[in-house]
Design a protein around this motif. Structure first.
Motif, PDB file in Angstrom:
ATOM      1  N   THR A  10      -7.097   9.730   6.462  1.00 29.55           N
ATOM      2  CA  THR A  10      -6.445   9.981   5.183  1.00 29.55           C
ATOM      3  C   THR A  10      -7.438  10.566   4.185  1.00 29.55           C
ATOM      4  O   THR A  10      -7.126  11.506   3.456  1.00 29.55           O
ATOM      5  CB  THR A  10      -5.831   8.674   4.633  1.00 29.55           C
ATOM      6  OG1 THR A  10      -5.195   7.970   5.698  1.00 29.55           O
ATOM      7  CG2 THR A  10      -4.797   8.976   3.561  1.00 29.55           C
TER       8      THR A  10
ATOM      9  N   MET B 126     -16.439   3.376   4.752  1.00 25.73           N
ATOM     10  CA  MET B 126     -16.045   4.668   4.194  1.00 25.73           C
ATOM     11  C   MET B 126     -17.252   5.358   3.557  1.00 25.73           C
ATOM     12  O   MET B 126     -17.454   6.564   3.753  1.00 25.73           O
ATOM     13  CB  MET B 126     -14.929   4.491   3.156  1.00 25.73           C
ATOM     14  CG  MET B 126     -13.632   3.931   3.705  1.00 25.73           C
ATOM     15  SD  MET B 126     -12.883   4.880   5.055  1.00 25.73           S
ATOM     16  CE  MET B 126     -12.331   6.320   4.175  1.00 25.73           C
TER      17      MET B 126
ATOM     18  N   THR C  90      -5.912  -3.015   3.960  1.00 22.98           N
ATOM     19  CA  THR C  90      -7.085  -3.675   4.539  1.00 22.98           C
ATOM     20  C   THR C  90      -7.197  -5.132   4.106  1.00 22.98           C
ATOM     21  O   THR C  90      -6.860  -5.473   2.980  1.00 22.98           O
ATOM     22  CB  THR C  90      -8.382  -2.951   4.146  1.00 22.98           C
ATOM     23  OG1 THR C  90      -9.477  -3.631   4.764  1.00 22.98           O
ATOM     24  CG2 THR C  90      -8.602  -2.964   2.629  1.00 22.98           C
TER      25      THR C  90
ATOM     26  N   ILE D  24     -11.634   0.564  -3.439  1.00 18.84           N
ATOM     27  CA  ILE D  24     -10.570   0.138  -2.522  1.00 18.84           C
ATOM     28  C   ILE D  24      -9.624  -0.796  -3.281  1.00 18.84           C
ATOM     29  O   ILE D  24     -10.083  -1.725  -3.955  1.00 18.84           O
ATOM     30  CB  ILE D  24     -11.138  -0.644  -1.315  1.00 18.84           C
ATOM     31  CG1 ILE D  24     -12.356   0.062  -0.722  1.00 18.84           C
ATOM     32  CG2 ILE D  24     -10.045  -0.921  -0.298  1.00 18.84           C
ATOM     33  CD1 ILE D  24     -12.095   1.109   0.269  1.00 18.84           C
TER      34      ILE D  24
ATOM     35  N   TYR E  55     -11.018   1.843  11.910  1.00 17.00           N
ATOM     36  CA  TYR E  55     -11.021   2.632  10.671  1.00 17.00           C
ATOM     37  C   TYR E  55     -10.472   4.050  10.791  1.00 17.00           C
ATOM     38  O   TYR E  55     -10.604   4.830   9.851  1.00 17.00           O
ATOM     39  CB  TYR E  55     -12.453   2.660  10.104  1.00 17.00           C
ATOM     40  CG  TYR E  55     -12.987   1.258   9.952  1.00 17.00           C
ATOM     41  CD1 TYR E  55     -12.453   0.418   8.976  1.00 17.00           C
ATOM     42  CD2 TYR E  55     -13.932   0.742  10.821  1.00 17.00           C
ATOM     43  CE1 TYR E  55     -12.882  -0.889   8.847  1.00 17.00           C
ATOM     44  CE2 TYR E  55     -14.380  -0.568  10.697  1.00 17.00           C
ATOM     45  CZ  TYR E  55     -13.859  -1.378   9.722  1.00 17.00           C
ATOM     46  OH  TYR E  55     -14.276  -2.677   9.606  1.00 17.00           O
TER      47      TYR E  55
ATOM     48  N   CYS F 180      -6.057  -3.155  -2.841  1.00 14.95           N
ATOM     49  CA  CYS F 180      -5.034  -3.717  -1.955  1.00 14.95           C
ATOM     50  C   CYS F 180      -4.596  -5.097  -2.449  1.00 14.95           C
ATOM     51  O   CYS F 180      -5.116  -6.114  -1.995  1.00 14.95           O
ATOM     52  CB  CYS F 180      -5.565  -3.832  -0.529  1.00 14.95           C
ATOM     53  SG  CYS F 180      -4.303  -4.448   0.590  1.00 14.95           S
TER      54      CYS F 180
ATOM     55  N   THR G 118       0.804  -1.234   0.000  1.00 15.62           N
ATOM     56  CA  THR G 118       0.000   0.000   0.000  1.00 15.62           C
ATOM     57  C   THR G 118       0.834   1.280   0.000  1.00 15.62           C
ATOM     58  O   THR G 118       0.564   2.201  -0.774  1.00 15.62           O
ATOM     59  CB  THR G 118      -0.950  -0.012   1.211  1.00 15.62           C
ATOM     60  OG1 THR G 118      -1.853  -1.098   1.037  1.00 15.62           O
ATOM     61  CG2 THR G 118      -1.731   1.281   1.319  1.00 15.62           C
TER      62      THR G 118
ATOM     63  N   ASP H  17      -5.298   0.856   0.630  1.00 14.38           N
ATOM     64  CA  ASP H  17      -5.287   0.708   2.087  1.00 14.38           C
ATOM     65  C   ASP H  17      -4.804  -0.683   2.441  1.00 14.38           C
ATOM     66  O   ASP H  17      -5.020  -1.642   1.696  1.00 14.38           O
ATOM     67  CB  ASP H  17      -6.705   0.941   2.647  1.00 14.38           C
ATOM     68  CG  ASP H  17      -6.732   0.931   4.160  1.00 14.38           C
ATOM     69  OD1 ASP H  17      -6.394   1.970   4.761  1.00 14.38           O
ATOM     70  OD2 ASP H  17      -7.054  -0.115   4.744  1.00 14.38           O
TER      71      ASP H  17
ATOM     72  N   LEU I 102      -9.121   4.518  -2.593  1.00 18.67           N
ATOM     73  CA  LEU I 102      -8.293   4.280  -1.408  1.00 18.67           C
ATOM     74  C   LEU I 102      -7.395   3.089  -1.646  1.00 18.67           C
ATOM     75  O   LEU I 102      -7.873   1.988  -1.954  1.00 18.67           O
ATOM     76  CB  LEU I 102      -9.169   3.921  -0.216  1.00 18.67           C
ATOM     77  CG  LEU I 102      -9.809   4.949   0.685  1.00 18.67           C
ATOM     78  CD1 LEU I 102     -10.429   4.221   1.866  1.00 18.67           C
ATOM     79  CD2 LEU I 102      -8.829   6.000   1.161  1.00 18.67           C
TER      80      LEU I 102
ATOM     81  N   ALA J  88      -5.200   8.118  -0.159  1.00 22.40           N
ATOM     82  CA  ALA J  88      -6.563   8.494  -0.553  1.00 22.40           C
ATOM     83  C   ALA J  88      -6.508   9.514  -1.683  1.00 22.40           C
ATOM     84  O   ALA J  88      -5.714  10.456  -1.632  1.00 22.40           O
ATOM     85  CB  ALA J  88      -7.313   9.094   0.638  1.00 22.40           C
TER      86      ALA J  88
ATOM     87  N   THR K   6      -2.458   4.215   4.287  1.00 19.68           N
ATOM     88  CA  THR K   6      -3.554   4.496   3.350  1.00 19.68           C
ATOM     89  C   THR K   6      -3.104   5.592   2.391  1.00 19.68           C
ATOM     90  O   THR K   6      -2.428   6.538   2.807  1.00 19.68           O
ATOM     91  CB  THR K   6      -4.813   5.021   4.086  1.00 19.68           C
ATOM     92  OG1 THR K   6      -5.100   4.176   5.197  1.00 19.68           O
ATOM     93  CG2 THR K   6      -6.021   5.056   3.153  1.00 19.68           C
TER      94      THR K   6
ATOM     95  N   PRO L  38      -7.865   4.991   7.565  1.00 21.74           N
ATOM     96  CA  PRO L  38      -8.392   5.404   6.264  1.00 21.74           C
ATOM     97  C   PRO L  38      -9.292   6.638   6.349  1.00 21.74           C
ATOM     98  O   PRO L  38      -9.304   7.466   5.422  1.00 21.74           O
ATOM     99  CB  PRO L  38      -9.177   4.179   5.772  1.00 21.74           C
ATOM    100  CG  PRO L  38      -9.404   3.324   6.963  1.00 21.74           C
ATOM    101  CD  PRO L  38      -8.268   3.604   7.891  1.00 21.74           C
TER     102      PRO L  38
END
Lengths: 347, 751
Positions: free
Chosen positions: B264, B229, B219, B242, B258, B244, B26, B217, B215, B202, B200, B261
């Protein structure tokens, strides 16, 4: 990290001049401790003068002993055959410390100057007289599991983290500085008193150029107890240097680590040992004497029995009454408990 | 028949990318015009921000913005539930506290300001210039004296996992039992500490005139994060993307908290540029979750013949002020042994400490430690072999629900484990074995992990060049997901594995659940299979309608997929390659979706993996040092998809179990609630020198009910069982019971 200036020195004189004239300036060699502290917002040097390229990397014979250049890496010193054989405690202490990567970077003069692992020192939101003079000591009354038994003050109960320094204290090493002056090892480092922000007696801009190990014809050994089998600081450690006179101990030097703001030489215990035949009983008496004045805190009383047991074992192993846990001069000799896995040679 | 890829010990397909640094994590995404965020956090654990002075930070070089609770955008609360999982309230999984929404402080390290600058270094420096004045109040930091104690009803709102349960009459059964063991076990707070810290990136943009958020992230719950989000920022879910593709370890973190994120995203919106926040290791002890400490009271009543008649397990644990997450310590207690009278309770103290969250083997790791140590103590009381005690109480069905196991072969695990460690060759008398100065001991424990399965979707594409791609929004945490899903997809497509790719880690892909609870293999595997089969079905339809195909006019049921060809079942020589069908149809590819979820078998059977862990330890009593000499474990975890990646996952779990047993502990200052140790030099995870010889075997018996693959997840079971096996071995070595984790040297020699 705060902004800072950086310059690389070509000579010791140039390095000293640069630091001496700049408030807040400091030397940097391996940087293995210093950079962490800068990133943790603990150290805020205005200028870093890099001494890692200075020609201070020789290991030479000196007055019957050995002179080790300040810039020699921990790895190079630890594996130097002559040092490993003659000053086994030093190699053992080095190899039982840090990790290979860190030892490759860390210098011999820098290692004993590393700062405490007291966790409160590393957190700018906690009170710490060592980091911020006058702010108080959060470790007193806090979580003081790794703190001092000896020589602590109302201002600071931190311990010194270096393994090497403990071995050097037992070996009566001396440092040469640009002072120019010679400082015997235990005196290089200070007790906290009411100025715990000062770890050493070095002046601003005074640079260590070499570490001298005096002639030594006995056996030396280092033992370390830690919470993880590798890459962990000592809970308690012990360095022993024994010189024999026939079957008797002529002179014993014993330094304890992890128990004070500096390596802790135990004079009364050393006096008990001198002139005696080595026996477990004698060593027990010496260990009792060594810890007689220990002043435990809420969370570190375990260090007293642990330290006594460790000192007895270090003396037994150094005197040959008990076998070492591994070849002299190696991490295996120094690491109490050894490594996980099966014993290579079950005894 | 195509050579089968599943079940083979194939190398990790992303191994080369990882060791060469080519796998993009990330914090490594190169986003144009990126700005950098750094967080200033609370020095105190309880109180309010009286004032926050950001003037120096604002004036520092390169600073673009400083956000605090005074100027940050307002967020909508996180949802009550996402899917089946309760997020808020007692027993829920997340914290309701959102960053920069209030002046109130609930734990030390709570984010209070985010500074955005043009470089990472400038942001970090400026963050040190934020000055906060506090209205400080005394924090509550001890479980026993907390003013808010609760008894959460359910774990994560799951009606099948009640936290306060009584079966039969345990109290009277215990009173009547001729042999009793009642002990208290305590475990320390521990942290996940994955190598990769939270991060993160963003980026906001306008798409069709509306706000759209991308994002990157760290995660492992892409879909949940997307929903959190979207809800918090007031966006439609489709407006949050998202990404990742790789996670550098999670172990329970990176899923359910959370603040990173959200901060960010808020920062990026404030400066109108993409923003990255990488968290420091120190912050991981405040914002990344933790395993809470526990104080567990175990009471066992048994007949002299070793039949357990009563079992009580009462847990005290803690959470933060705004989370109800409860370490579910009775997960073994409720199902492991055939005991007629069982009760367990969980009391939660709300403290001014950071929120806990699941950590590898949530509940099982420390709960099984307490139960399996108590079992060992009972075996000693009964003068019975610890394995024999477990066999005498072997559960042939789930004692809580009465349901049959989907598949259970634990007896074989015990028997093989005994052979591997040399159980019968030991002297069973405590403190009877030595090697030099060291005491030697043997110990064992039962282990298990619930074999869960959820719902997932996947998409399969077969290309005209004969290659294929299967996609699902699952996660690669180092668990081997890329590898085993490629294997499963290849088999389902009847293609050699080299011609199949598997993609994951993107919310634009078909839906998959959070990677947690060891459900991923059993959940995503069948979805990949379904998608692959749907793509083959589409291809068959093309072939039978194509007059030029050798399969023209055949019934699709008469066609089989073999080695990248569609062929007639009755005459495999008659057929053609996938690519040929597509090329003739002038199609670049055929694409199909597939989904899979558990059916009624879920309610008919009780799904668990089982195992037995055996440990040999060496104890240096004079110093208190404990070293694990050997660990031997045998698992009944269904059919393995890849024995090599499985082995890595299990030995990693067992090493984590070694850490939990011997060294891992997070201490908070007893007065101010700050995490005292916040780095990996002083917070000890096992080094190679702490990691013993580990022998791991599998029964490899497919679970006939979980899915056609017969495969269960194995992410956590390695961590469970190991602590009790080691602790029991320390008793056998020394004759002393240690009932407080971790077993650091001070505890053994001087407690």
């Amino acid at each position: 990290m705060h902004p800072f200036q950086y310059q690389r020195a070509d000579s010791a004189d140039q390095a000293v001049a640069a630091v001496a004239k700049t408030p807040g300036a400091t030397f940097i060699a391996g940087g293995t401790s210093h950079l962490d502290l800068m990133k943790e917002d603990v150290h805020h040097p205005s200028l870093l003068v890099d001494v890692s390229a200075l020609p201070l990397k020789q290991i030479t014979a000196f007055e019957g002993g050995v002179r080790i250049g300040a810039g020699v890496s921990n790895t190079a010193a630890a594996y130097h055959p002559d040092l490993q054989q003659r000053y086994a405690a030093m190699s053992e202490a080095l190899l039982a410390g840090a990790s290979v990567q860190i030892r490759n970077m860390a210098s011999m003069a820098g290692n004993p100057l590393q700062r405490t692992r007291c966790p409160y020192f590393r957190d700018p939101a906690q009170a710490c007289n060592k980091r911020t003079p006058g702010s108080g000591c959060a470790a007193i009354g806090g979580y003081n599991h790794v703190h001092a038994l000896f020589g602590a003050s109302k201002a600071c109960i931190a311990t010194h983290p270096s393994d090497l320094a403990v071995a050097l204290a037992a070996l009566d090493a001396r440092v040469q500085t640009t002072g120019p002056r010679t400082i015997a090892f235990p005196e290089l480092l200070r007790l906290p008193g009411d100025t715990p922000h000062l770890d050493t007696v070095l002046e601003h801009g005074e640079l260590i150029t070499a570490i001298d190990l005096p002639a030594f014809a006995g056996r030396s050994h280092y033992l370390k107890v830690r919470e993880r089998a590798s890459y962990a600081y000592a809970l308690v450690s012990c360095a022993v240097a024994l010189e024999m006179d026939g079957p008797k101990i002529r002179r014993a030097r014993v330094a304890l680590g992890g128990v004070a703001h500096k390596p802790w030489r135990v004079g009364p215990a050393e006096a008990l040992l001198a002139g005696q035949l080595p026996t477990e009983q004698l060593f027990q008496a010496a260990a009792n004497a060594a810890f007689a004045d220990a002043k435990p805190l809420e969370h570190n009383a375990y260090k007293i029995p642990m330290g006594r047991n460790l000192m007895v074992r270090a003396l037994l192993e150094t005197s040959g009454l008990q076998p070492m846990q591994g070849p002299a001069g190696t991490a295996f000799a120094a690491s109490v408990g050894g490594v996980a896995g099966r014993l290579a040679t079950p005894r | 028949m195509t050579t089968q890829a599943t079940g083979k010990p194939l190398d990790r397909v992303d191994g080369r990318l990882k060791v060469t640094g080519a796998a993009r994590f990330t914090a490594e995404w190169d986003v144009p015009n990126l700005a950098y965020g750094a967080v200033a956090s609370s020095a105190i654990a309880h109180g309010t921000v009286r004032s926050i002075d950001v003037s120096a930070a604002r004036k520092a070089p390169g600073v673009l913005a400083v956000l605090t609770h005074e100027n940050a955008p307002r967020l909508q609360p996180i949802p009550e539930k996402i899917g089946e999982t309760q997020f808020r309230g007692e027993g829920g999984i997340s914290e309701t506290l959102q960053p920069l929404q209030t002046a109130a402080i609930e734990y030390a390290g709570q984010p209070l300001a985010v500074v955005v600058a043009d470089t990472h270094e400038r942001a970090r420096y400026a963050a040190t210039l934020v000055r906060v004045a506090y209205e400080e109040r005394p924090p509550q930091l001890a479980m026993a004296t907390a003013s808010r104690k609760t008894l959460p009803e359910m774990f994560l709102g799951n009606s099948k996992e009640k936290l306060q349960v009584t079966i039969g009459k345990p109290k009277s059964a215990l009173a009547a039992a001729p042999v009793k063991v009642e002990r208290v076990y305590e475990s320390a707070i521990t942290h996940h500490n994955p190598i990769e810290q939270l991060a993160t990136v963003a980026r906001w943009e306008k798409r069709g005139g509306a706000d759209f958020l991308t994002l990157y992230d760290t995660t492992r719950g892409i879909e949940v994060l997307q929903e959190v989000m979207a809800t918090s920022l007031g966006l439609p879910k489709e407006s949050v993307h998202i990404i990742c593709p790789f996670i550098g370890g999670a172990f329970g973190s990176k899923g359910w908290l959370y603040a990173p994120p959200l901060l960010t995203a808020m920062a990026a919106r404030a400066v109108g540029r993409p923003v990255k926040i990488e968290w420091r290791r120190q912050d991981m002890f405040a914002v990344a979750g933790q395993r809470a400490a526990t104080r567990q009271t175990l009471a066992l009543g048994a007949t002299r013949a070793g039949k357990i008649t009563a079992l009580q397990h009462d847990t005290q644990t803690h959470s933060s002020l705004s989370s109800g997450f409860t370490e579910p310590c009775a997960r073994l207690t409720r199902m492991m042994y055939a005991v007629p009278n069982i009760s367990f309770t969980h009391q939660l103290s709300h403290l001014h400490l950071p929120s806990p969250c699941p950590m590898r083997g949530p509940g099982e790791t420390v709960g099984s430690w307490a139960l399996e140590c108590a079992m060992d103590e009972l075996a000693t009381e009964l003068n019975l072999d610890p394995v024999e005690l477990r066999l005498r109480n072997y559960a042939d069905k789930n004692p809580e629900t009465g349901k049959p196991w989907s598949s259970k072969n634990l007896r074989q695990c015990y028997a093989r484990g005994k052979e591997l460690i040399g159980w019968d060759q030991r002297n069973p008398k405590p403190r009877s074995m030595r090697e030099g100065t060291q005491l030697i001991g043997y110990g064992m424990a039962s282990t298990m992990y619930p074999a869960g399965r959820g719902e997932a979707q996947a998409r399969a594409t077969i290309f005209a060049d004969g290659r294929a791609l299967v996609q699902s929004a699952t996660h690669e945490l180092g668990n081997g997901a890329y590898t085993i899903f490629r294997q499963i997809s290849a088999d389902a497509l009847s293609l050699p594995i080299e011609r199949v790719r598997f993609e994951l880690g993107d919310s634009a892909l078909p839906s998959a659940p959070t990677t947690g609870g060891s459900v991923t293999t059993a959940t995503v595997g069948p979805a990949a299979q379904a998608a692959a089969r749907a793509a083959l079905a589409a291809l068959k339809n093309l072939a039978v309608r194509d007059a030029e195909s050798p399969l023209f006019g055949a019934a699709t049921e008469a066609i089989d997929a073999q080695e990248g060809r569609l062929v007639l079942k009755t005459n495999p020589a008659k057929g053609e390659e996938y690519g040929a069908i597509l090329r003739r149809a002038k199609l670049p590819s055929v694409i199909a979706m597939g989904g899979a979820k558990p059916g009624e078998e879920k309610d008919k059977y009780s799904f668990y993996s089982f195992g037995a862990v055996f440990a040999q330890v060496r104890v240096d009593e004079a110093s208190g040092s404990i070293r694990v000499a050997r660990l031997c474990a045998v698992y009944d975890a269904g059919r393995l998809m890849n024995p090599k990646t499985a082995h890595s996952q299990i030995i990693g779990g067992m090493a984590m179990g070694v850490g939990a047993t011997l060294m891992e502990a997070t201490h908070y200052d007893p007065r101010n609630g700050r995490a005292v140790v916040r780095n990996l030099a002083d917070y000890h995870v096992p080094s190679c020198a702490d990691t013993p010889d580990m022998t791991v075997e599998w029964l490899n018996i497919p679970d006939p009910h979980i899915s056609e693959l017969g495969a269960r997840g194995i992410g956590e079971i390695g961590c469970v069982g190991t602590p009790a096996a080691i602790t029991n071995a320390v008793f056998h070595a020394t004759g002393r019971r240690l009932r407080s984790l971790p077993l650091t040297p001070d505890k053994l020699a001087f407690s």
